[in-house]
Each structure stands twice: as structure tokens, then as C-alpha cells.
Design a protein around this motif. Structure first.
Motif, PDB file in Angstrom:
ATOM      1  N   ILE A  90       0.844  -1.191   0.000  1.00  0.00           N
ATOM      2  CA  ILE A  90       0.000   0.000   0.000  1.00  0.00           C
ATOM      3  C   ILE A  90       0.883   1.247   0.000  1.00  0.00           C
ATOM      4  O   ILE A  90       1.902   1.309   0.698  1.00  0.00           O
ATOM      5  N   LEU A  91       0.505   2.203  -0.841  1.00  0.00           N
ATOM      6  CA  LEU A  91       1.165   3.497  -0.820  1.00  0.00           C
ATOM      7  C   LEU A  91       0.597   4.250   0.384  1.00  0.00           C
ATOM      8  O   LEU A  91      -0.577   4.607   0.394  1.00  0.00           O
ATOM      9  N   PHE A  92       1.412   4.464   1.408  1.00  0.00           N
ATOM     10  CA  PHE A  92       0.972   5.184   2.602  1.00  0.00           C
ATOM     11  C   PHE A  92       1.159   6.662   2.307  1.00  0.00           C
ATOM     12  O   PHE A  92       2.210   7.247   2.559  1.00  0.00           O
ATOM     13  N   LEU A  93       0.116   7.252   1.710  1.00  0.00           N
ATOM     14  CA  LEU A  93       0.212   8.581   1.119  1.00  0.00           C
ATOM     15  C   LEU A  93       0.074   9.698   2.143  1.00  0.00           C
ATOM     16  O   LEU A  93      -0.910   9.759   2.883  1.00  0.00           O
ATOM     17  N   SER A  94       1.048  10.603   2.141  1.00  0.00           N
ATOM     18  CA  SER A  94       0.943  11.837   2.906  1.00  0.00           C
ATOM     19  C   SER A  94       0.873  12.965   1.887  1.00  0.00           C
ATOM     20  O   SER A  94       1.803  13.147   1.085  1.00  0.00           O
ATOM     21  N   LEU A  95      -0.237  13.703   1.885  1.00  0.00           N
ATOM     22  CA  LEU A  95      -0.455  14.748   0.879  1.00  0.00           C
ATOM     23  C   LEU A  95       0.367  15.987   1.246  1.00  0.00           C
ATOM     24  O   LEU A  95      -0.142  16.953   1.815  1.00  0.00           O
ATOM     25  N   ILE A  96       1.650  15.955   0.894  1.00  0.00           N
ATOM     26  CA  ILE A  96       2.577  16.998   1.328  1.00  0.00           C
ATOM     27  C   ILE A  96       2.444  18.293   0.536  1.00  0.00           C
ATOM     28  O   ILE A  96       3.008  19.321   0.925  1.00  0.00           O
ATOM     29  N   SER A  97       1.693  18.262  -0.564  1.00  0.00           N
ATOM     30  CA  SER A  97       1.493  19.496  -1.344  1.00  0.00           C
ATOM     31  C   SER A  97       0.395  20.361  -0.767  1.00  0.00           C
ATOM     32  O   SER A  97       0.272  21.540  -1.120  1.00  0.00           O
ATOM     33  N   GLY A  98      -0.427  19.798   0.099  1.00  0.00           N
ATOM     34  CA  GLY A  98      -1.551  20.532   0.671  1.00  0.00           C
ATOM     35  C   GLY A  98      -1.291  20.956   2.101  1.00  0.00           C
ATOM     36  O   GLY A  98      -0.225  20.694   2.666  1.00  0.00           O
ATOM     37  N   ARG A  99      -2.272  21.616   2.681  1.00  0.00           N
ATOM     38  CA  ARG A  99      -2.154  22.063   4.067  1.00  0.00           C
ATOM     39  C   ARG A  99      -3.317  21.544   4.902  1.00  0.00           C
ATOM     40  O   ARG A  99      -3.695  22.133   5.898  1.00  0.00           O
ATOM     41  N   ASN A 100      -3.871  20.421   4.445  1.00  0.00           N
ATOM     42  CA  ASN A 100      -4.957  19.773   5.157  1.00  0.00           C
ATOM     43  C   ASN A 100      -4.351  18.722   6.090  1.00  0.00           C
ATOM     44  O   ASN A 100      -3.847  17.693   5.636  1.00  0.00           O
ATOM     45  N   ALA A 101      -4.382  19.002   7.401  1.00  0.00           N
ATOM     46  CA  ALA A 101      -3.709  18.133   8.365  1.00  0.00           C
ATOM     47  C   ALA A 101      -4.226  16.704   8.348  1.00  0.00           C
ATOM     48  O   ALA A 101      -3.484  15.761   8.628  1.00  0.00           O
ATOM     49  N   LEU A 123       4.525   1.437   1.966  1.00  0.00           N
ATOM     50  CA  LEU A 123       5.403   2.270   1.143  1.00  0.00           C
ATOM     51  C   LEU A 123       5.136   3.743   1.461  1.00  0.00           C
ATOM     52  O   LEU A 123       4.230   4.359   0.891  1.00  0.00           O
ATOM     53  N   PRO A 124       5.889   4.343   2.400  1.00  0.00           N
ATOM     54  CA  PRO A 124       5.683   5.752   2.768  1.00  0.00           C
ATOM     55  C   PRO A 124       5.917   6.659   1.564  1.00  0.00           C
ATOM     56  O   PRO A 124       7.024   6.700   1.012  1.00  0.00           O
ATOM     57  N   THR A 125       4.880   7.387   1.174  1.00  0.00           N
ATOM     58  CA  THR A 125       4.913   8.135  -0.086  1.00  0.00           C
ATOM     59  C   THR A 125       4.483   9.583   0.098  1.00  0.00           C
ATOM     60  O   THR A 125       3.414   9.859   0.647  1.00  0.00           O
ATOM     61  N   GLY A 126       5.310  10.501  -0.385  1.00  0.00           N
ATOM     62  CA  GLY A 126       4.942  11.907  -0.403  1.00  0.00           C
ATOM     63  C   GLY A 126       4.114  12.172  -1.645  1.00  0.00           C
ATOM     64  O   GLY A 126       4.624  12.083  -2.768  1.00  0.00           O
ATOM     65  N   TYR A 127       2.829  12.461  -1.458  1.00  0.00           N
ATOM     66  CA  TYR A 127       1.909  12.642  -2.577  1.00  0.00           C
ATOM     67  C   TYR A 127       1.741  14.132  -2.849  1.00  0.00           C
ATOM     68  O   TYR A 127       1.429  14.915  -1.944  1.00  0.00           O
ATOM     69  N   ALA A 161      11.599  18.285   0.970  1.00  0.00           N
ATOM     70  CA  ALA A 161      11.157  18.214   2.363  1.00  0.00           C
ATOM     71  C   ALA A 161      10.588  16.827   2.671  1.00  0.00           C
ATOM     72  O   ALA A 161      10.827  16.264   3.748  1.00  0.00           O
ATOM     73  N   GLY A 162       9.840  16.279   1.718  1.00  0.00           N
ATOM     74  CA  GLY A 162       9.297  14.940   1.904  1.00  0.00           C
ATOM     75  C   GLY A 162      10.385  13.901   2.089  1.00  0.00           C
ATOM     76  O   GLY A 162      10.295  13.030   2.960  1.00  0.00           O
ATOM     77  N   TYR A 171       5.401  11.029  -5.269  1.00  0.00           N
ATOM     78  CA  TYR A 171       4.408  10.770  -6.311  1.00  0.00           C
ATOM     79  C   TYR A 171       3.769  12.100  -6.682  1.00  0.00           C
ATOM     80  O   TYR A 171       3.009  12.676  -5.917  1.00  0.00           O
ATOM     81  N   MET A 172       4.074  12.594  -7.876  1.00  0.00           N
ATOM     82  CA  MET A 172       3.496  13.832  -8.386  1.00  0.00           C
ATOM     83  C   MET A 172       2.378  13.486  -9.354  1.00  0.00           C
ATOM     84  O   MET A 172       2.578  12.735 -10.306  1.00  0.00           O
TER      85      MET A 172
END
Length: 255
Positions: A90-101, A123-127, A161-162, A171-172
Motif C-alpha cells: 500500500i502506498l501510505f500517502l501523505s499529501l505533502i502538497s496541501g495544508r490539510n492536516a 510504502l511511505p509516499t509523499g503525494y 522536504a518529503g 508521487y506527483m
């Protein structure tokens, strides 16, 4: 939990071998034929998930796909409920482009104890959502503003930063059905500043798109909409993706 999926992605990156993933939306999944065709066409991984699930069955979709392919099946979660132990990772997605906590860490806190009980490879992923010329379901449902298409510096610093936070993939994505993919200039700028694998999705509709995106620096590209509309194009895109590695090995020019 094994780490075979990430190891394979990282090894491929180190050897400049590009990968192609097919994203299957459970809401649009009707037949396993697309899975079988993907495998014979040269697809390397299967992603399953969607920002909105209103008709399909997530677990049934994962089960059907797993029964009909030997390819790694990875969850691309659009919601905390999209978890199945029948997948491989699983892609453990952290939406790093946004500011929604909630999409940065909130939902992860709720998902973590559930995931720990599974055998899924995490799979820790910066989305990062990038403006692709239209408001996509991902943008709307995440309640975030995508990074502007031409703000390469913001994208680059965000991806860096991610990586510094310990994420293993970047992941862009311009989103499903986007009018355009992430710009080649942005991909090059991000690639120059990170050392972890870079995944690009959204708006890739032709073999030429796939080739140029990989050439710009993507280690993996993800297609979805085009596979639903024109399944025959998948094989051509796969050849374009893998052709990048052939050129690098042989030192030849593109034909």
C-alpha cells in the motif's frame, strides 16, 4: 512485512530501469480482461484505488485482480477504508502538497493500527497534487489547492522536504482525467533535488508523453484513464517507458 516491492523499485531506479503502473479504479472495474491485457502488454505493477467509491466494491476488485495476475498489486488509497490484506502493498500517502492536516497525518493515525495487523508492505509516499488544467476528484475530495503547473521551485522544495522527513517515494500527480501531465521542467527540477524514486501520474495519454516524462526523470509513470478508453495504447506506452532504459544502456539515439 517484507520489503520486496520497494527494493525492486529502488533497484530499478539505480539501474535507470523505468517502470509502468496501471491504476485501476474500483468504481470503473468491470472485467478482468484489462488486468490480463496489462500483464501481456508489459505493465510492471497494478495500483488499485480511487478518490470516490460509489458503485464498485474495493475488496472484490482487489480479490479479482490478484486472482488474475502475477504482477505486484499495490493499494493507492483514496480513503481510509481502502485496505485489503489480499493486496501486496500500500502506498501510505501523505499529501505533502496541501495544508490539510487530515491528509498529512490525521487519517494515517487511524489507519496505522489497522495496517499493522496486515501483511501489506507499507510504502511511505509523499503525494503531491499538481495543477493539470482542470479540477479533479482528488483535488476536490482532499480539499487542497494543487501546486501551480509552472511553480517548479515550490514542487522541488516540497519533494525535498518529503525526502528529508523520511518518505521513500515521491508521487506527483495531476489527477485522473487531467488535461495535461506534470511539466517536463518541473519533473527535471524535482528529480535534480531528490534521491528517492519519483512517480509521475495523470494526463499521460500517448507513448510520446510516456517517453518524454521518463526521459525528464520519472522512475515510474502511472496510467489509468487512457487504459480505460484505449486499452491497445497500453502496450505502446509500455514499450516507450522501457525503451528509455534500452537507450541508456546502448547509448543510441531515439528513433
Amino acid at each position: 512485512m517484507s520489503q520486496t516491492i520497494y527494493s525492486d523499485i529502488a533497484t530499478a531506479k539505480s539501474q535507470n530501469k523505468k517502470k509502468l503502473a496501471l491504476l485501476i479504479d474500483p468504481d470503473k472495474f468491470i472485467t478482468v480482461d484489462v488486468v490480463k491485457q496489462a500483464e501481456t502488454s508489459g505493465v510492471d505493477l497494478i495500483f488499485i484505488g480511487g478518490s470516490l467509491l460509489s458503485k464498485g466494491s474495493f475488496n472484490k476488485c482487489v480479490d479479482s485482480v490478484k486472482q488474475n495476475t502475477k504482477l505486484p498489486v499495490i493499494i493507492f488509497p483514496g480513503h481510509i477504508d481502502q485496505v485489503s490484506d489480499k493486496a501486496d502493498g500500500i502506498l501510505f500517502l501523505s499529501l505533502i502538497s496541501g495544508r490539510n492536516a487530515e491528509n498529512l497525518i490525521g487519517k494515517h493515525v487511524m489507519a496505522a493500527p489497522v495496517l499493522k495487523k496486515t501483511k501489506l508492505e507499507i510504502l511511505p509516499t509523499g503525494y503531491m497534487l499538481i495543477d493539470g488544467g482542470k479540477v479533479t476528484t482528488a483535488t476536490y475530495m482532499s480539499n487542497t489547492v494543487p501546486i501551480p503547473h509552472d511553480k517548479n521551485d515550490i514542487a522541488s522544495c516540497t519533494a525535498l522536504a518529503g525526502e528529508m522527513l523520511g518518505l521513500k517515494l515521491i508521487y506527483m500527480d495531476t489527477g485522473s482525467g487531467a488535461h495535461k501531465h506534470v511539466s517536463l521542467k518541473m519533473i527535471k527540477e524535482v528529480k535534480k533535488n531528490i534521491s528517492i524514486p519519483l512517480i509521475i501520474g495523470g494526463g499521460i495519454r500517448t507513448p510520446e508523453d510516456a517517453y518524454e516524462v521518463c526521459k525528464a526523470g520519472a522512475d515510474m509513470i502511472v496510467i489509468g484513464t487512457i487504459a480505460e478508453e484505449s486499452p491497445q495504447v497500453v502496450e505502446q506506452i509500455a514499450k516507450a517507458v522501457h525503451y528509455n532504459h534500452t537507450l541508456t544502456e546502448q547509448g543510441t539515439q531515439r528513433i
